[in-house]
Design a protein around this motif. Structure first.
Motif, PDB file in Angstrom:
ATOM      1  N   ARG A 312       3.007 -11.622   4.206  1.00 33.05           N
ATOM      2  CA  ARG A 312       4.303 -11.022   4.539  1.00 33.05           C
ATOM      3  C   ARG A 312       4.607  -9.795   3.695  1.00 33.05           C
ATOM      4  N   VAL A 313       4.013  -9.701   2.496  1.00 27.24           N
ATOM      5  CA  VAL A 313       4.371  -8.608   1.590  1.00 27.24           C
ATOM      6  C   VAL A 313       3.281  -7.544   1.469  1.00 27.24           C
ATOM      7  N   LEU A 314       2.057  -7.840   1.883  1.00 27.00           N
ATOM      8  CA  LEU A 314       0.977  -6.870   1.770  1.00 27.00           C
ATOM      9  C   LEU A 314       0.986  -5.914   2.958  1.00 27.00           C
ATOM     10  N   THR A 315       0.740  -4.638   2.688  1.00 23.88           N
ATOM     11  CA  THR A 315       0.657  -3.642   3.749  1.00 23.88           C
ATOM     12  C   THR A 315      -0.584  -3.902   4.604  1.00 23.88           C
ATOM     13  N   PRO A 316      -0.439  -4.018   5.932  1.00 25.76           N
ATOM     14  CA  PRO A 316      -1.638  -4.215   6.761  1.00 25.76           C
ATOM     15  C   PRO A 316      -2.617  -3.055   6.582  1.00 25.76           C
ATOM     16  N   LEU A 317      -3.890  -3.381   6.486  1.00 24.78           N
ATOM     17  CA  LEU A 317      -4.930  -2.377   6.328  1.00 24.78           C
ATOM     18  C   LEU A 317      -5.964  -2.537   7.426  1.00 24.78           C
ATOM     19  N   PRO A 318      -6.389  -1.443   8.029  1.00 21.23           N
ATOM     20  CA  PRO A 318      -7.402  -1.534   9.084  1.00 21.23           C
ATOM     21  C   PRO A 318      -8.786  -1.769   8.491  1.00 21.23           C
TER      22      PRO A 318
END
Length: 326
Positions: A312-318
Motif C-alpha cells: 500500500r505504501v510502496l510506489t509501483p515499479l514496472p
C-alpha cells in the motif's frame, strides 16, 4: 532481524585469521528519493539488471532495490533504499563519495561518453577513466581495467557485452586522517596498501580497491545521491570468524544478521565509513526463478506477513525488461 547463533563451537575451530581473505566488494548500498527514476537510470541507461525488488529489512515500508549483472552476482551489486522525496545529500568525512565500475577498454569508455552525453549527463574523460554523477548526484566512475577477474555483465539490447559494465573496481571515501584506519584495514581485514591512502582487497576469485581523499569543508549530509555503506565479500565458512575478528579489534560489530539472500555483519571503521561483511550466498536465486529476477516484489519469509501493508505504501515499479523481445 534474528542474529545467527549457530555453529559457535565449530566457528572457534574454523579458518585462521591469516588464511582468511575478503573477496573484494560484495555490494554498495546508496539512498534515492525517486525509485522510478532510479530504476530507469540504472537499468535503461547503465544497462544493469534489476535483480531483486524488496524492502529495507530494518524499515520494511522502504524499497530496497538491487542492480547487478545477469546472475545477480556479488561484486556487481549496487543497491538503493528509497525514501520518497528525500532531499539531496552531500558526501563528507566518513562517507563514500565515488563508486567505480570496471569496463574492458578505452573503446568502452568512448561508448559510454557518447551514451551518457546523449542522456544529457555531464562527463569528465581522462585516460582510462570516465567520471559522472547519477541523476541525484551520486559520484560514479568507469575505469578501463585489465584485471583477470571474471567480468560481471548484464544483458541489454542497446549495449554490446564487450562494452558493458563489468562489476565494481572500487570505492573512494573522504577521511581527514586515513592513518586512523590503517591498522584495521591492513592488520585486521587484510587490505594491501598500494599508496599513502589507497588499498586493494583481493581474495581467491575477485578483488577491489578502497581509497581515501581529503574531505570538503563542511559536514556530510546523508540523503538522496549518497552512499549508505559498502559491503565486503566473505565466504559463508569464514563469516563468523570475521565477526569475531573485527569485534576483538574493537569495532563494536553487530552479531551475524540473516538477510535471507546473504548474511551480514556491520561496523563503522575508524574514519567513519559504515562497513558490512556480507556472505557469498545463498544468493538471489534462492526464492526466484533466475530468468525472472526483479520482476515482482519479493519479501523474505520473515516479512511476508507485512505484504499487504508494504504494497500500500510502496510506489509501483514496472518490470524494466517488460518491453524486450523474448
Amino acid at each position: 532481524m534474528t542474529p545467527s547463533t549457530s555453529g559457535a563451537a565449530a566457528a572457534s575451530a574454523g579458518p585462521t585469521a591469516t588464511a582468511m581473505r575478503l573477496e573484494g566488494i560484495h555490494h554498495v548500498t546508496c539512498i534515492t528519493g525517486d525509485a522510478p527514476g532510479n530504476v530507469d537510470f540504472y537499468t535503461r541507461v547503465l544497462g544493469l539488471r534489476l535483480v531483486k525488488k524488496t524492502v529495507n529489512q530494518d524499515d520494511p515500508t522502504v524499497y530496497h532495490l538491487f542492480y547487478a549483472d545477469e546472475e545477480g552476482s556479488a561484486g556487481a551489486d549496487i543497491t538503493f533504499f528509497e525514501y520518497p522525496g528525500a532531499s539531496r545529500g552531500r558526501a563528507g568525512a566518513g562517507m563514500v563519495h565515488t563508486v567505480t565500475f570496471r569496463v574492458a577498454s578505452e573503446d568502452a569508455l568512448a561508448f559510454w561518453e557518447e551514451r551518457l552525453a546523449a542522456e544529457g549527463i555531464a562527463v569528465t574523460r581522462e585516460p582510462g577513466r570516465l567520471r559522472f554523477d547519477d541523476p541525484e548526484g551520486l559520484g560514479l566512475e568507469l575505469a578501463a581495467s585489465s584485471v583477470a577477474d571474471a567480468p560481471l555483465v548484464a544483458r541489454h539490447p542497446e549495449i554490446p557485452a564487450e562494452l558493458a559494465l563489468q562489476g565494481f573496481d572500487g570505492v573512494r571515501a573522504f577521511s581527514s586522517d586515513p592513518e586512523r584506519s590503517r591498522r584495521l584495514l591492513e592488520d585486521v581485514l587484510g587490505f594491501s596498501s598500494t599508496g599513502s591512502a589507497d588499498w586493494e582487497v583481493r581474495g581467491v576469485a575477485r578483488g577491489g580497491l578502497y581509497a581515501y581523499d581529503e574531505p570538503p569543508a563542511g559536514a556530510g549530509v546523508p540523503g538522496a545521491g549518497t552512499v549508505h555503506h559498502v559491503a565486503w565479500a566473505s565466504t559463508m565458512e569464514e563469516h563468523e570468524a570475521w565477526q569475531r575478528r573485527v569485534t576483538e579489534a574493537g569495532m563494536h560489530a553487530t552479531p551475524v544478521i540473516d538477510r535471507f539472500w546473504f548474511r551480514s555483519v556491520y561496523f563503522r571503521e575508524p574514519s567513519g565509513v559504515l562497513f558490512e561483511l556480507a556472505t557469498l550466498g545463498p544468493g538471489f536465486g534462492i526464492d526466484e526463478d533466475p530468468a525472472h529476477l526483479g520482476e515482482s516484489l519479493i519479501l523474505p519469509p520473515a516479512f511476508e506477513h507485512l505484504r499487504d501493508r508494504v504494497e500500500r505504501v510502496l510506489t509501483p515499479l514496472p518490470d524494466p525488461r517488460a518491453g524486450w523481445a523474448s
